[in-house]
Design a protein around this motif. Structure first.
Motif, short mmCIF file in Angstrom:
data_model
loop_
_atom_site.label_atom_id
_atom_site.label_comp_id
_atom_site.label_asym_id
_atom_site.label_seq_id
_atom_site.Cartn_x
_atom_site.Cartn_y
_atom_site.Cartn_z
N VAL A 40 39.55 9.73 38.89
CA VAL A 40 38.33 10.30 38.33
C VAL A 40 37.35 9.19 37.92
O VAL A 40 37.73 8.28 37.18
N ASP A 41 36.15 9.28 38.41
CA ASP A 41 35.07 8.44 37.91
C ASP A 41 34.54 9.15 36.66
O ASP A 41 33.81 10.13 36.75
N ALA A 42 34.97 8.64 35.50
CA ALA A 42 34.59 9.27 34.22
C ALA A 42 33.56 8.41 33.50
O ALA A 42 33.48 8.41 32.27
N GLY A 56 32.53 -6.75 35.03
CA GLY A 56 31.76 -6.12 36.12
C GLY A 56 31.13 -4.84 35.62
O GLY A 56 31.54 -4.31 34.57
N SER A 57 30.14 -4.34 36.33
CA SER A 57 29.55 -3.06 35.94
C SER A 57 30.50 -1.93 36.34
O SER A 57 31.54 -2.17 36.99
N GLY A 58 30.16 -0.72 35.98
CA GLY A 58 31.04 0.41 36.23
C GLY A 58 31.52 0.55 37.66
O GLY A 58 32.68 0.91 37.91
N THR A 59 30.67 0.25 38.59
CA THR A 59 31.03 0.39 40.00
C THR A 59 32.23 -0.49 40.36
O THR A 59 33.03 -0.14 41.24
N ALA A 60 32.39 -1.61 39.66
CA ALA A 60 33.54 -2.48 39.91
C ALA A 60 34.84 -1.73 39.68
O ALA A 60 35.78 -1.83 40.48
N GLU A 68 28.55 14.13 36.94
CA GLU A 68 27.60 13.56 37.91
C GLU A 68 26.32 13.17 37.16
O GLU A 68 25.51 14.03 36.79
N THR A 69 26.17 11.89 36.98
CA THR A 69 25.05 11.38 36.19
C THR A 69 23.71 11.57 36.90
O THR A 69 22.66 11.46 36.28
N THR A 70 23.78 11.86 38.18
CA THR A 70 22.52 12.10 38.90
C THR A 70 21.88 13.44 38.52
O THR A 70 20.67 13.60 38.63
N ALA A 93 24.95 11.48 43.77
CA ALA A 93 24.87 10.10 44.24
C ALA A 93 26.14 9.31 43.95
O ALA A 93 26.50 8.39 44.70
N TYR A 94 26.84 9.64 42.87
CA TYR A 94 28.04 8.87 42.54
C TYR A 94 29.25 9.29 43.37
O TYR A 94 30.11 8.47 43.66
N GLY A 95 29.31 10.56 43.77
CA GLY A 95 30.33 10.99 44.72
C GLY A 95 30.08 10.33 46.06
O GLY A 95 31.01 9.84 46.73
N ASN A 144 29.19 0.52 28.64
CA ASN A 144 27.79 0.67 28.21
C ASN A 144 27.23 2.08 28.25
O ASN A 144 26.03 2.27 28.19
N LYS A 145 28.09 3.08 28.34
CA LYS A 145 27.56 4.45 28.30
C LYS A 145 27.93 5.08 26.95
O LYS A 145 27.44 4.62 25.93
N ASN A 146 28.80 6.09 26.95
CA ASN A 146 29.08 6.75 25.66
C ASN A 146 29.81 5.86 24.67
O ASN A 146 29.85 6.16 23.48
C1 LIG Z 1 26.86 4.63 35.60
C2 LIG Z 1 27.78 5.21 36.58
C3 LIG Z 1 28.51 4.40 37.47
C4 LIG Z 1 28.45 2.91 37.50
O1 LIG Z 1 27.21 2.36 37.61
P1 LIG Z 1 27.00 0.79 37.35
O2 LIG Z 1 25.54 0.59 37.57
O3 LIG Z 1 27.85 0.04 38.29
O4 LIG Z 1 27.43 0.54 35.92
C5 LIG Z 1 29.42 5.04 38.31
N1 LIG Z 1 29.58 6.37 38.29
C6 LIG Z 1 28.91 7.17 37.44
C7 LIG Z 1 29.18 8.63 37.46
C8 LIG Z 1 27.99 6.61 36.56
O5 LIG Z 1 27.32 7.41 35.71
#
Ligand SMILES: *Cc1c(COP(=O)(O)O)cnc(C)c1O
Length: 366
Positions: free
Chosen positions: A169-171, A66-70, A144-146, A92-94, A195-197
């Motif tokens: 923690v969402d890391a 699954g993607s990160g949100t999973a 916060e990636t936003t 946005a992620y919080g 798929n990030k760092n």
């Molecule tokens: C990328 C990211 C996610 C997950 O995003 P997906 O599109 O589901 O991979 C969640 N939280 C943060 C802080 C992110 O940067």
């Protein structure tokens, strides 16, 4: 290794530009993922991921397809009991974590904090103290990636310890570059993705948790099915298999990506990212562009840049870069006119210089 794959420069916060070797590591003989050989690969990946942030004797990585949100959804929906949780929202992620809690009917308190400034620890402590509900958990995004804002997870961990709160923690976009020590920082559950760092392919997400906390979830009535954290943990411990079909090729790529991370070194990877960031920032300055989050709270991983004035249109700028093999990202915050440039993945300052040169061309053309 076969012929080279075209190299695009992704200045997006994941998926990122991967190495040629990570790309090719996915081309492997077909295998049934329930074979012991594949189980060993997943066990190896889990242990290596744990080792980046904790001691594998006491912490465990639970892998999901699954993607990160999973992984974030798994954590938020599987862990809290009937007591309340606090969710820190400063981007946005919080906000997404609040939305997940809402969907599952979890009792949560939203703690709002400015998008471009450090979290006020006194205000957060007051929020804990003044709650009429018992607070058992707190969730926060590390980076916060936003915006590029790096949250003070260590300080929040101390606060959680004081009030016997388990921290999640969402890391996602800090893991594997920005140092995290789960025990020292009092993090009970941490979510990230391939798929990030880590510079792997998208499709694997994971929760790393203290084993004793995972064991504790055993008798809880599940709120979820596919994303049930305890079930996934327990099934893997017994069978060395995921409960459901894993993304096989993505896992091979992740194994290769982890090997490359170890070769580079996590600290050196972050240094490379920071060097790219410095190049980016000095270039922006030269072009008269400004960015949202001040340097002292900045992750140096992604930058939210104020839109240039006059004649600017994100889509046309995007299309210009896309035609040159460079991908950029729009802003994600309502009411804030920004676009975003990430400097993670298999890229260096040289790529950023190419980007800046093209940006200068584009800006002078509008
Ligand atoms: C990328 C990211 C996610 C997950 O995003 P997906 O599109 O589901 O991979 C969640 N939280 C943060 C802080 C992110 O940067």
């Amino acid at each position: 290794m076969s012929s080279a794959v075209k190299r695009n420069i992704l200045l997006t916060p994941g998926p990122v530009t991967t190495t040629e070797s990570v790309k090719w590591s996915q081309v492997v003989p077909d295998i049934c993922p329930r074979e012991a050989e594949f189980g060993e690969i997943m066990e190896h990946i889990s242990t290596e991921l744990t080792r980046l942030v904790a001691e594998p004797d006491h912490y465990q990585t639970v892998l999901f397809g699954g993607s990160g949100t999973a992984a974030v959804e798994s954590m938020i929906s599987s862990v809290p009991g009937n007591e309340a949780m606090i969710i820190v929202n400063n981007g946005a992620y919080g906000k997404r974590m609040c939305e997940i809690a809402e969907v599952y009917g979890i009792d949560y308190l939203e703690f709002r904090s400015p998008l471009d400034d450090a979290i006020n620890m006194d205000a957060l402590e007051k929020c804990i103290q003044s709650s009429d509900r018992m607070i058992s958990h707190l969730a926060v995004v590390h980076h916060e990636t936003t915006t590029g804002l790096l949250n003070r997870v260590k300080d929040i961990g101390l606060l959680c310890k004081k009030y016997h709160i388990d921290m999640m923690v969402d890391a996602m976009s800090s893991f594997a570059a920005i140092p995290v020590q789960m025990k020292e920082m009092n993090i009970s559950f941490l979510a990230s993705s391939s798929n990030k760092n880590l510079q792997g392919m998208p499709g694997v997400s994971f929760v790393i948790a203290e084993k004793s906390k995972l064991d504790h979830l055993k008798d809880k009535k599940p709120r979820n099915y596919y994303l049930n954290l305890y079930a996934q943990y327990q099934y893997f411990a017994e069978n060395a298999q995921m409960r459901f079909t894993p993304p096989v090729q993505t896992l091979y790529a992740l194994r290769q990506a982890i090997q490359e991370l170890k070769q580079e070194g996590m600290a050196q990877r972050y240094e490379r990212y920071k060097a790219s960031w410095k190049t980016l920032i000095s270039g922006l300055k030269r072009l008269g562009l400004t960015y949202l989050v001040p340097e002292e709270h900045h992750s140096k991983i992604i930058t939210s840049i104020h839109e240039p004035h006059g004649g600017y249109d994100f889509q046309s700028m995007h299309d210009y870069f896309y035609s040159k093999g460079i991908m950029i990202y729009p802003g994600k915050l309502e009411g804030l006119k920004t676009f975003r440039i990430a400097n993670i993945g298999d890229i260096t300052s040289k790529d950023i210089e190419v980007f800046l040169e093209l940006l200068e061309n584009y800006l002078s053309s509008i």
